[in-house]
Design a protein around this motif. Sequence first.
Motif, mmCIF file in Angstrom:
data_model
loop_
_atom_site.group_PDB
_atom_site.id
_atom_site.type_symbol
_atom_site.label_atom_id
_atom_site.label_comp_id
_atom_site.label_asym_id
_atom_site.label_seq_id
_atom_site.Cartn_x
_atom_site.Cartn_y
_atom_site.Cartn_z
ATOM 1 N N LEU A 1 -15.355 -2.852 4.511
ATOM 2 C CA LEU A 1 -14.685 -1.543 4.232
ATOM 3 C C LEU A 1 -14.385 -1.262 2.963
ATOM 4 C CD1 LEU A 1 -11.803 -1.864 7.337
ATOM 5 C CD2 LEU A 1 -13.928 -0.652 7.030
ATOM 6 N N PHE A 2 -13.856 -2.087 2.085
ATOM 7 C CA PHE A 2 -13.489 -1.585 0.661
ATOM 8 C C PHE A 2 -14.405 -2.208 -0.439
ATOM 9 C CE2 PHE A 2 -9.644 -2.161 3.223
ATOM 10 C CZ PHE A 2 -9.117 -0.828 3.333
ATOM 11 N N SER A 3 -15.825 -1.827 0.123
ATOM 12 C CA SER A 3 -16.921 -2.225 -0.888
ATOM 13 C C SER A 3 -17.233 -1.348 -2.124
ATOM 14 C CB SER A 3 -18.041 -2.889 -0.191
ATOM 15 O OG SER A 3 -18.592 -1.919 0.824
ATOM 16 N N SER A 4 -16.441 -0.241 -1.687
ATOM 17 C CA SER A 4 -16.953 1.111 -2.586
ATOM 18 C C SER A 4 -16.660 0.722 -4.114
ATOM 19 C CB SER A 4 -16.160 2.341 -1.947
ATOM 20 O OG SER A 4 -16.148 3.174 -2.987
ATOM 21 N N GLY A 5 -17.237 1.424 -4.841
ATOM 22 C CA GLY A 5 -16.778 1.185 -6.080
ATOM 23 C C GLY A 5 -15.895 1.994 -6.793
ATOM 24 N N SER A 6 -15.221 2.996 -5.960
ATOM 25 C CA SER A 6 -13.908 3.878 -6.601
ATOM 26 C C SER A 6 -12.762 3.057 -6.943
ATOM 27 C CB SER A 6 -13.661 5.123 -5.572
ATOM 28 O OG SER A 6 -12.604 4.613 -4.873
ATOM 29 N N GLU A 7 -12.181 3.480 -7.961
ATOM 30 C CA GLU A 7 -11.083 2.889 -8.497
ATOM 31 C C GLU A 7 -9.903 2.554 -7.594
ATOM 32 O OE1 GLU A 7 -9.005 0.197 -10.763
ATOM 33 O OE2 GLU A 7 -10.844 0.666 -11.110
ATOM 34 N N LEU A 8 -9.700 3.912 -6.720
ATOM 35 C CA LEU A 8 -8.585 3.974 -5.445
ATOM 36 C C LEU A 8 -9.070 3.040 -4.387
ATOM 37 C CD1 LEU A 8 -6.238 5.554 -4.445
ATOM 38 C CD2 LEU A 8 -7.999 7.203 -3.535
ATOM 39 N N VAL A 9 -10.212 3.052 -4.014
ATOM 40 C CA VAL A 9 -10.352 2.005 -2.914
ATOM 41 C C VAL A 9 -10.387 0.551 -3.420
ATOM 42 C CG1 VAL A 9 -12.261 1.281 -1.307
ATOM 43 C CG2 VAL A 9 -11.902 3.906 -1.657
ATOM 44 N N LYS A 10 -10.700 0.308 -4.606
ATOM 45 C CA LYS A 10 -10.349 -0.869 -5.120
ATOM 46 C C LYS A 10 -9.040 -1.476 -5.085
ATOM 47 C CE LYS A 10 -11.633 -3.876 -9.277
ATOM 48 N NZ LYS A 10 -12.135 -3.958 -10.453
ATOM 49 N N VAL A 11 -8.122 -0.714 -5.502
ATOM 50 C CA VAL A 11 -6.790 -0.975 -5.613
ATOM 51 C C VAL A 11 -5.996 -1.363 -4.139
ATOM 52 C CG1 VAL A 11 -4.689 -0.058 -6.072
ATOM 53 C CG2 VAL A 11 -6.412 0.112 -7.895
ATOM 54 N N ILE A 12 -6.749 -0.287 -3.394
ATOM 55 C CA ILE A 12 -6.043 -0.415 -2.008
ATOM 56 C C ILE A 12 -6.769 -1.724 -1.417
ATOM 57 C CG2 ILE A 12 -6.453 0.415 0.238
ATOM 58 C CD1 ILE A 12 -6.312 3.171 -1.119
ATOM 59 N N ARG A 13 -7.885 -2.116 -1.648
ATOM 60 C CA ARG A 13 -8.507 -3.324 -1.203
ATOM 61 C C ARG A 13 -7.613 -4.629 -1.596
ATOM 62 N NH1 ARG A 13 -14.618 -5.739 -2.886
ATOM 63 N NH2 ARG A 13 -14.187 -7.828 -1.574
ATOM 64 N N GLU A 14 -7.197 -4.626 -2.993
ATOM 65 C CA GLU A 14 -6.734 -5.658 -3.329
ATOM 66 C C GLU A 14 -5.318 -5.712 -2.753
ATOM 67 O OE1 GLU A 14 -6.935 -5.180 -7.852
ATOM 68 O OE2 GLU A 14 -9.122 -5.558 -7.706
ATOM 69 N N TYR A 15 -4.825 -4.567 -2.727
ATOM 70 C CA TYR A 15 -3.255 -4.532 -2.311
ATOM 71 C C TYR A 15 -3.188 -5.030 -0.738
ATOM 72 C CZ TYR A 15 0.671 -2.639 0.031
ATOM 73 O OH TYR A 15 2.020 -2.447 0.641
ATOM 74 N N GLU A 16 -4.286 -4.698 0.165
ATOM 75 C CA GLU A 16 -4.259 -5.240 1.392
ATOM 76 C C GLU A 16 -4.784 -6.569 1.371
ATOM 77 O OE1 GLU A 16 -3.734 -3.642 4.148
ATOM 78 O OE2 GLU A 16 -3.487 -1.589 3.408
ATOM 79 N N ASN A 17 -5.567 -7.065 0.602
ATOM 80 C CA ASN A 17 -5.671 -8.630 0.478
ATOM 81 C C ASN A 17 -4.381 -9.477 0.073
ATOM 82 O OD1 ASN A 17 -8.379 -9.304 1.427
ATOM 83 N ND2 ASN A 17 -9.133 -8.212 -0.693
ATOM 84 N N CYS A 18 -3.698 -8.874 -0.580
ATOM 85 C CA CYS A 18 -2.469 -9.292 -1.356
ATOM 86 C C CYS A 18 -1.309 -9.316 -0.299
ATOM 87 C CB CYS A 18 -1.961 -8.521 -2.431
ATOM 88 S SG CYS A 18 -0.440 -9.249 -3.209
ATOM 89 N N LEU A 19 -1.452 -8.477 0.645
ATOM 90 C CA LEU A 19 -0.492 -8.411 1.954
ATOM 91 C C LEU A 19 -0.756 -9.594 2.868
ATOM 92 C CD1 LEU A 19 -0.215 -4.857 2.976
ATOM 93 C CD2 LEU A 19 1.582 -6.060 1.725
ATOM 94 N N ILE A 20 -1.977 -10.150 2.973
ATOM 95 C CA ILE A 20 -2.580 -11.213 3.863
ATOM 96 C C ILE A 20 -2.322 -12.348 3.096
ATOM 97 C CG2 ILE A 20 -4.595 -11.871 4.682
ATOM 98 C CD1 ILE A 20 -5.736 -9.214 5.294
ATOM 99 N N SER A 21 -2.737 -12.699 1.976
ATOM 100 C CA SER A 21 -2.371 -14.058 1.496
ATOM 101 C C SER A 21 -2.011 -14.005 -0.094
ATOM 102 C CB SER A 21 -3.935 -14.476 1.234
ATOM 103 O OG SER A 21 -4.840 -13.547 0.545
ATOM 104 N N GLY A 22 -1.260 -13.079 -0.641
ATOM 105 C CA GLY A 22 -0.777 -13.125 -2.030
ATOM 106 C C GLY A 22 0.485 -13.476 -2.231
ATOM 107 N N THR A 23 0.774 -13.960 -3.175
ATOM 108 C CA THR A 23 2.280 -14.317 -3.680
ATOM 109 C C THR A 23 3.179 -13.414 -3.926
ATOM 110 O OG1 THR A 23 1.761 -14.362 -6.107
ATOM 111 C CG2 THR A 23 1.319 -16.448 -4.768
ATOM 112 N N PRO A 24 4.488 -13.447 -3.863
ATOM 113 C CA PRO A 24 5.471 -12.439 -4.107
ATOM 114 C C PRO A 24 5.240 -11.708 -5.600
ATOM 115 C CG PRO A 24 6.589 -14.337 -3.154
ATOM 116 C CD PRO A 24 5.166 -14.554 -3.343
ATOM 117 N N GLU A 25 4.999 -12.462 -6.565
ATOM 118 C CA GLU A 25 4.582 -12.116 -7.914
ATOM 119 C C GLU A 25 3.598 -11.111 -7.823
ATOM 120 O OE1 GLU A 25 6.897 -15.595 -7.784
ATOM 121 O OE2 GLU A 25 4.801 -15.277 -7.064
ATOM 122 N N LEU A 26 2.474 -11.468 -7.252
ATOM 123 C CA LEU A 26 1.224 -10.761 -7.368
ATOM 124 C C LEU A 26 1.387 -9.462 -6.511
ATOM 125 C CD1 LEU A 26 -1.642 -10.340 -7.941
ATOM 126 C CD2 LEU A 26 -2.360 -11.712 -5.810
#
Length: 281
Positions: free
Chosen positions: A88-113
Amino acid sequence: MISYLQADNISGRIGDHLLFEHISLNINKDDKVALIAVNGAGKSSLLDILSGSETPNDGTLSIKRDLQIAYLKQSPVLNESNKIIDELFSSGSELVKVIREYENCLISGTPELLQVMIQRMDDQKAWDYDVVVKQILFKLKLTDLNAIIGTLSGGQKKRVALAKILVEDADLIILDEPTNHLDLDMIEWLEEYLIKSNKTLLMVTHDRYFLDRVCNVILELADNELYRYEGNYEYFLEKKQSREYSAKMNSEKARNLLKTELEWMRKMPKARRHKAKSRIE
């Protein structure tokens, strides 16, 4: 009026088979365009050319500089080994990239990240769009973002491909049969989404009610010509009927004229008939 895309005298062939020849069209910002033609006329081939993924056999295609185009093919190709979230988030746009990393962080990230990602979401002003993304996924019933693409059914894959197109936030969205594999609730939601969206749209669909509600321009590919109608599908049907009636009347008029001319020539004295050769031709 800003022109997003302009095709001049383009032709398309598959092997020796001519699909369309020397057609021209223009798509402007905020147009919501439906392309209509009988099966086999080359609708999907024309979409391939207009998306820039194929080259026309003849003619030229001009696309606005830096225009972002998202194209949903009738049979989309996805990376079978990807998770849904990665696809879903394989687009090169910076906005989509940030949302992808945020969603991944919700799934498996640390509180600091997570704190870092929240700040990046603030910086990109991505929160409103993240809400839109979640709505898209919910409405298309894509809830398990860790599911592997290769394990999904054909219908689920088409929904992933559609969600990916909508998530990309492109300037021009091209959709080839977007309602395939959608249930009624999904179709009604997609109608409302596209109607309210400020995105420019070009699509092919057999769902006439869907295009009647969504589209404000109809392009009809018929008899090797492209006709443009500024209105919805109901308006197109009215104008098409008028055009075909006018063509029929003109054809009748031409036939009647020919009949009159032939009768006139047959009544001429034989000595004068050789003088009417050019008129007969």
